[in-house]
Write an enzyme that holds these catalytic residues in place. Structure first.
Site, PDB file in Angstrom:
ATOM      1  N   VAL A  60     -18.198 -13.937  -3.705  1.00  0.00           N
ATOM      2  CA  VAL A  60     -18.311 -15.123  -4.564  1.00  0.00           C
ATOM      3  C   VAL A  60     -16.989 -15.875  -4.561  1.00  0.00           C
ATOM      4  O   VAL A  60     -15.930 -15.292  -4.843  1.00  0.00           O
ATOM      5  CB  VAL A  60     -18.671 -14.742  -6.016  1.00  0.00           C
ATOM      6  CG1 VAL A  60     -18.826 -16.008  -6.877  1.00  0.00           C
ATOM      7  CG2 VAL A  60     -19.943 -13.904  -6.076  1.00  0.00           C
ATOM      8  N   VAL A 111       0.833  -1.210   0.000  1.00  0.00           N
ATOM      9  CA  VAL A 111       0.000   0.000   0.000  1.00  0.00           C
ATOM     10  C   VAL A 111       0.866   1.258   0.000  1.00  0.00           C
ATOM     11  O   VAL A 111       0.502   2.275  -0.584  1.00  0.00           O
ATOM     12  CB  VAL A 111      -0.949   0.002   1.229  1.00  0.00           C
ATOM     13  CG1 VAL A 111      -1.713   1.308   1.338  1.00  0.00           C
ATOM     14  CG2 VAL A 111      -1.915  -1.163   1.170  1.00  0.00           C
ATOM     15  N   LYS A 158     -24.848 -16.056  -5.677  1.00  0.00           N
ATOM     16  CA  LYS A 158     -23.511 -15.906  -6.251  1.00  0.00           C
ATOM     17  C   LYS A 158     -23.552 -15.924  -7.783  1.00  0.00           C
ATOM     18  O   LYS A 158     -22.885 -15.118  -8.427  1.00  0.00           O
ATOM     19  CB  LYS A 158     -22.588 -16.997  -5.708  1.00  0.00           C
ATOM     20  CG  LYS A 158     -22.255 -16.784  -4.219  1.00  0.00           C
ATOM     21  CD  LYS A 158     -21.570 -17.982  -3.614  1.00  0.00           C
ATOM     22  CE  LYS A 158     -21.176 -17.742  -2.157  1.00  0.00           C
ATOM     23  NZ  LYS A 158     -20.730 -18.957  -1.471  1.00  0.00           N
TER      24      LYS A 158
HETATM   25  N1  HSE Z   1     -21.639 -20.926   3.307  1.00  0.00           N
HETATM   26  C1  HSE Z   1     -20.854 -20.492   2.207  1.00  0.00           C
HETATM   27  C2  HSE Z   1     -20.247 -21.705   1.540  1.00  0.00           C
HETATM   28  C3  HSE Z   1     -19.759 -19.579   2.677  1.00  0.00           C
HETATM   29  O1  HSE Z   1     -20.361 -22.795   2.091  1.00  0.00           O
HETATM   30  O2  HSE Z   1     -19.702 -21.606   0.459  1.00  0.00           O
HETATM   31  C4  HSE Z   1     -19.053 -18.863   1.591  1.00  0.00           C
HETATM   32  O3  HSE Z   1     -19.883 -17.981   0.913  1.00  0.00           O
END
Ligand code: HSE
Length: 398
Positions: A126, A30, A199
């Protein structure tokens, strides 16, 4: 540069840990040290080294001009939305790991950020630690993205892997996933595919630049997958995985979240345990796959801290991200084409009268017939399945 963290749970405490453990290398990148000044939480954390940083009112952060970057790791849409909005409006950059917030309010928060010359980032929303969002927004910008297929839920992938490899029961592996911090507090979002749905809605929004409403995405989870299905999958030499899919069709996309049966030559077949992977097909790139730790404290915190570093390096400006609030009408999911694996109590003569040419699968299960169909639309399948009656299971082939 001073930072605030809203929500000192699994991910929030992970962010503080990453900033602490990697303090020097981050400061070098940074150009100055990053310091957590405030932590917003309902709890007190008596005796914890972070106790002196704890605040209970988000306005304490809003009104602190020293704080330039805010991390949101609370989860859920409210009050996260109210808090994030207030931070952006007061000229603070925000990064979040909260997919529910991003899927619901992403376009709006990006616009608010732009209007206030700050940036809203969400790499950790995601694929946990996998840099898929930055790859789509910055690296694959010369491509038209034709298809995305992802294993984007670590909990369900962990559960399917355990059920396949160890023959473990659903409830037992769920508990293990929760103990390891992969599953959400309420595991329904993981198991029913809602987490994966949000996602893929985010990824599809980013590739088309418009709002993809997750409510429009047909979503099936893994709760109906049984040990018998896994026996059939093994007899076919396939693996069952929960996929989040998005496929270009003219000016729009087909999107779906569901368990699929994958052959060993499918790029996602070997993605096991809590790992996530996102397979992307671009019209120039061809195939690409992003693979790594998709859930859990430190991998997710790593992605959040990556965003913090990006924000700190661009502290005086807005990093533009195209995602308009205008809603994209998705392609009709009934017109999407698949081959289907079906289990039924109907006899072979009835199966063939309804479905025509099929391939039977012998998994040594008495009292039922398992078969795969030719490729047809979802609508054609549903019509035939109705004629067949007595469908015990249906899983699409990928
Ligand atoms: N509960 C989610 C998973 C956490 O199992 O992928 C990550 O977004």
């Amino acid at each position: 540069m001073k930072i605030a963290v809203m929500g000192y749970g699994t991910i929030g405490s992970g962010v503080v840990e990453v900033l602490d453990v990697n303090r020097d290398v981050i400061a070098a990148r940074v150009g100055e040290p990053l310091e957590v000044k405030s932590i917003l939480d309902l709890r007190e954390f008596k005796g914890d080294p972070i106790e002196h940083m704890v605040v209970h009112d988000y306005m304490d952060i809003v009104n602190d001009p020293e704080i330039r970057i805010v991390v949101e790791t609370m989860g859920g849409v409210e009050p996260a939305y109210t808090f994030v909005r207030a931070m952006l409006e007061s000229g603070k950059h925000v990064t979040t790991s909260n997919k529910a917030l991003v899927a619901d309010k992403g376009a709006e928060l990006l616009q608010i950020a732009k209007d206030h010359n700050v940036t809203f980032l969400f790499e950790a929303a995601v694929g946990g630690g996998i840099p898929i969002i930055r790859a789509l927004l910055e690296s694959l910008t010369g491509d038209v993205i034709e298809e995305i297929e992802g294993i984007v839920n670590g909990t369900t992938n962990y559960m399917m892997t355990k059920m396949t490899c160890e023959g473990s029961e659903f409830e037992e592996v769920l508990k293990e996933a929760q103990d390891k911090g992969y599953a959400e507090k309420d595991p329904t979002a993981d198991i029913e595919g809602y987490d994966a749905c949000r996602k893929i809605a985010i990824l599809t929004s980013l590739v088309c630049g418009q709002q993809v409403d997750y409510n429009d995405i047909p979503t099936e989870g893994i709760h109906k997958i049984t040990a018998t299905d896994i026996q059939y999958a093994k007899a076919m030499g396939r693996a069952i995985k929960l996929l989040a899919t998005s496929q270009a069709s003219g000016d729009t996309y087909f999107a779906r979240v569901a368990p699929f049966l994958l052959t060993p030559d499918h790029p996602l077949y070997h993605v096991n345990d809590v790992f996530n992977a996102v397979y992307v097909r671009g019209n120039m790139l061809g195939d690409g796959m992003f693979y790594g730790s998709g859930a859990g404290k430190l991998p997710t915190a790593s992605a959040v801290v990556g965003d913090i570093v990006e924000l700190a390096k661009n502290v005086d400006k807005n990093i533009p991200i195209t995602w308009e609030a205008k809603k994209l009408t998705l392609a009709d999911p009934l017109q999407q084409r698949y081959a289907f694996f079906v289990r039924t109590t109907a006899d072979r003569a009835t199966v063939e009268a309804v479905f025509g040419v099929v391939s039977y699968v012998d998994a040594g299960i008495a009292g039922e017939v398992g078969f795969t169909t030719e490729v047809m639309t979802q609508q054609e399948y549903e019509k035939k399945a109705e004629q067949l009656g007595e469908v015990l299971q249906m899983i699409r082939l990928a």
